[in-house]
Enzyme design. Structure first.
Site, PDB file in Angstrom:
ATOM      1  N   HIS A 179      33.867  -4.115  53.473  1.00 54.74           N
ATOM      2  CA  HIS A 179      32.391  -4.406  53.697  1.00 54.74           C
ATOM      3  C   HIS A 179      32.187  -4.308  55.023  1.00 54.74           C
ATOM      4  O   HIS A 179      33.300  -4.519  55.812  1.00 54.74           O
ATOM      5  CB  HIS A 179      32.367  -6.173  53.339  1.00 54.74           C
ATOM      6  CG  HIS A 179      30.984  -6.409  53.238  1.00 54.74           C
ATOM      7  ND1 HIS A 179      30.372  -6.699  54.326  1.00 54.74           N
ATOM      8  CD2 HIS A 179      30.070  -6.682  52.279  1.00 54.74           C
ATOM      9  CE1 HIS A 179      29.006  -6.970  54.014  1.00 54.74           C
ATOM     10  NE2 HIS A 179      28.793  -6.854  52.894  1.00 54.74           N
ATOM     11  N   ASP A 224      29.764  -6.420  45.084  1.00 54.15           N
ATOM     12  CA  ASP A 224      29.646  -5.415  44.068  1.00 54.15           C
ATOM     13  C   ASP A 224      30.725  -5.074  43.089  1.00 54.15           C
ATOM     14  O   ASP A 224      30.530  -4.701  42.017  1.00 54.15           O
ATOM     15  CB  ASP A 224      29.417  -4.220  44.771  1.00 54.15           C
ATOM     16  CG  ASP A 224      28.306  -4.433  45.725  1.00 54.15           C
ATOM     17  OD1 ASP A 224      28.226  -3.869  47.002  1.00 54.15           O
ATOM     18  OD2 ASP A 224      27.403  -4.868  45.378  1.00 54.15           O
TER      19      ASP A 224
HETATM   20  C1  MLT Z   1      24.551  -7.270  50.937  1.00 53.05           C
HETATM   21  O1  MLT Z   1      24.476  -8.359  50.667  1.00 53.05           O
HETATM   22  O2  MLT Z   1      23.326  -6.701  51.315  1.00 53.05           O
HETATM   23  C2  MLT Z   1      25.538  -6.342  51.030  1.00 53.05           C
HETATM   24  O3  MLT Z   1      26.768  -6.991  51.129  1.00 53.05           O
HETATM   25  C3  MLT Z   1      25.741  -5.202  52.312  1.00 53.05           C
HETATM   26  C4  MLT Z   1      25.862  -6.135  53.448  1.00 53.05           C
HETATM   27  O4  MLT Z   1      25.586  -7.224  53.735  1.00 53.05           O
HETATM   28  O5  MLT Z   1      25.881  -5.112  54.389  1.00 53.05           O
END
Ligand code: MLT
Length: 428
Positions: free
Chosen positions: A307, A364
């Site tokens: 992430h 995800d």
């Molecule tokens: C999100 O929840 O939008 C994703 O984890 C992506 C992010 O936070 O960059």
């Protein structure tokens, strides 16, 4: 005394103000850097650059902390409902029971969509990706509610646009799904709660009564809460920058939808299932794919791991993994893809390569498995991410407009050709 940072360049030294947030995050405010020095900063992907200050969501990537308006994601996912979290994000505080009741009554009074939306839906081929359909339907709300385009609308008129967005999106999602599978659409049933009404519109078969299952409604509430907001991610930053031009809330949210669609963002949950299916089809040889993921020359990458912000476990992944176990167990579903996901996670978490690169499962990695168990096809997974993120996009758009933030217009460093003389060719 206010702290300062100092920048020294080409014999000049300037003091830059420092901003410290309520959780002691520190930023150097470079708002006046170019006017005072002619310099700009360069930070492709904005990995080190804050675009705004915000009171909505706090996350700590090192400690795996995620809070919305101060409330932990663990508490909200286990104790709240999606409509209550919508209220919290959009209006800034948890509602009283009376406020929540009024909010949910307002949501119920706008679930219907104009019949002409069916004509728009019929204009799409049945294999159209639902994200493209939904971003189009959201933008087309400006056609049915042209006053929503006015950037100077009063607060209660903006709130009406927000309620319409939250109320009609579930109907749009369900109708685009029914269109895709060639089934007749199901109209909203305002006798049901928000999530149950959506599930009924999605899954009621034309020949049968709908069997309401509180377990499925509960896990959907949890999934949507887990996706509700995530500070300045790609799609939220898109919503804010589109809104900064005084574009309507519908145009801004549609922009966020399209940013979320990409496999590096909201499309990752669909890509995870496609990856797991591929591994399963290839004999579930996990070690082979772990090796491929570590091979720089191999294009294969482990989707659902790592992430941009979390350098530790994504707190949402822990909650979703537990929910996946629980809902599949209670539904009596034995999904080999879940078993494969757990085995892959177990091996990856012990592998020094992934540990060194802090590649932990993110939100995800497991969400697609639950959506699959609930009956959603893979092409709807990103739509469900968008569904959950809707209140976050709305809250962030509202905050940006309330703070009267300037038009988003980054600078650049030009690296192209220097001045050339135009020589006209014989065009006869
Ligand atoms: C999100 O929840 O939008 C994703 O984890 C992506 C992010 O936070 O960059």
């Amino acid at each position: 005394m206010a702290k300062k940072a100092y920048l020294e360049y080409d014999g000049k030294k300037i003091a830059l103000p420092v901003i410290i947030g309520t959780e002691n995050e520190v930023a150097i405010d470079i708002s006046k850097l170019r006017s005072e020095t002619g310099l700009i900063t360069l930070d492709k992907g904005f990995k080190n650059t804050g675009s705004t200050t915000s009171e909505i969501t706090y996350l700590d990537g090192e400690k795996g902390i995620l809070r919305h308006r101060g409330y932990s994601i663990e508490d909200l996912a286990s104790k709240s409902t999606f409509t209550e979290v919508c209220y919290l994000l959009i209006y800034g505080n948890l509602p009283t029971s009376n406020q929540l009741l009024k909010f949910e009554i307002k949501l119920k009074s706008h679930t219907l969509v104009h019949e002409d939306f069916k004509i728009i839906l019929d204009g799409f081929p049945s294999n159209a990706h639902p994200m493209g359909i939904l971003s189009s339907l959201i933008t087309s709300l400006t056609a049915f509610y042209p006053k929503s385009i006015d950037p100077n609308r009063s607060g209660d008129k903006v709130d009406l646009s927000i309620i319409r967005m939250l109320s009609k999106f579930p109907t749009f999602v369900a109708w685009s799904y029914k269109k895709r599978i060639g089934h007749p659409i199901v109209y909203p049933d305002n006798n049901l709660d928000y999530c149950s009404n959506f599930l009924k519109m999605m899954f009621k078969m034309p020949t049968e009564n709908y069997d309401y299952n509180p377990l499925i409604s509960d896990v959907l509430n949890k999934l949507l809460i887990l996706h509700a907001d995530h500070e300045q991610n790609c799609s939220t930053s898109t919503v804010r920058i589109v809104g900064s031009s005084l574009s309507s809330i519908y145009a801004s949210i549609s922009g966020g939808m399209n940013a979320l669609w990409g496999p590096l963002h909201g499309g990752a949950n669909q890509a995870v299932i496609e990856m797991l299916e591929k591994i399963k089809k290839d004999g579930s040889n996990i070690n082979k794919y772990i090796k491929k993921a570590k091979d720089k020359n191999d294009p294969f990458r482990l989707m659902g791991f790592g992430h941009r912000v979390y350098r530790n476990f994504d707190p949402r992944a822990k909650i979703i993994k537990e929910a996946a176990d629980n809902v599949l167990d209670k539904l009596g579903i034995n999904d080999p893809i879940l078993d494969l996901a757990k085995a892959l996670e177990k091996i990856a978490l012990k592998d020094q390569y992934f540990i060194d690169k802090k590649l932990y499962p993110n939100v995800d990695f497991y969400s697609g498995i639950i959506y699959r168990a609930l009956g959603f096809p893979p092409e709807m997974f990103t739509v469900m991410f968008a569904f959950g993120r809707l209140p976050g996009w709305i809250a962030q758009w509202k905050e940006m407009r309330k703070n009267n933030e300037p038009l988003g217009r980054p600078r650049q460093i030009y690296t192209g050709k220097k001045s050339l003389k135009y020589v006209e060719i014989d065009k006869r």
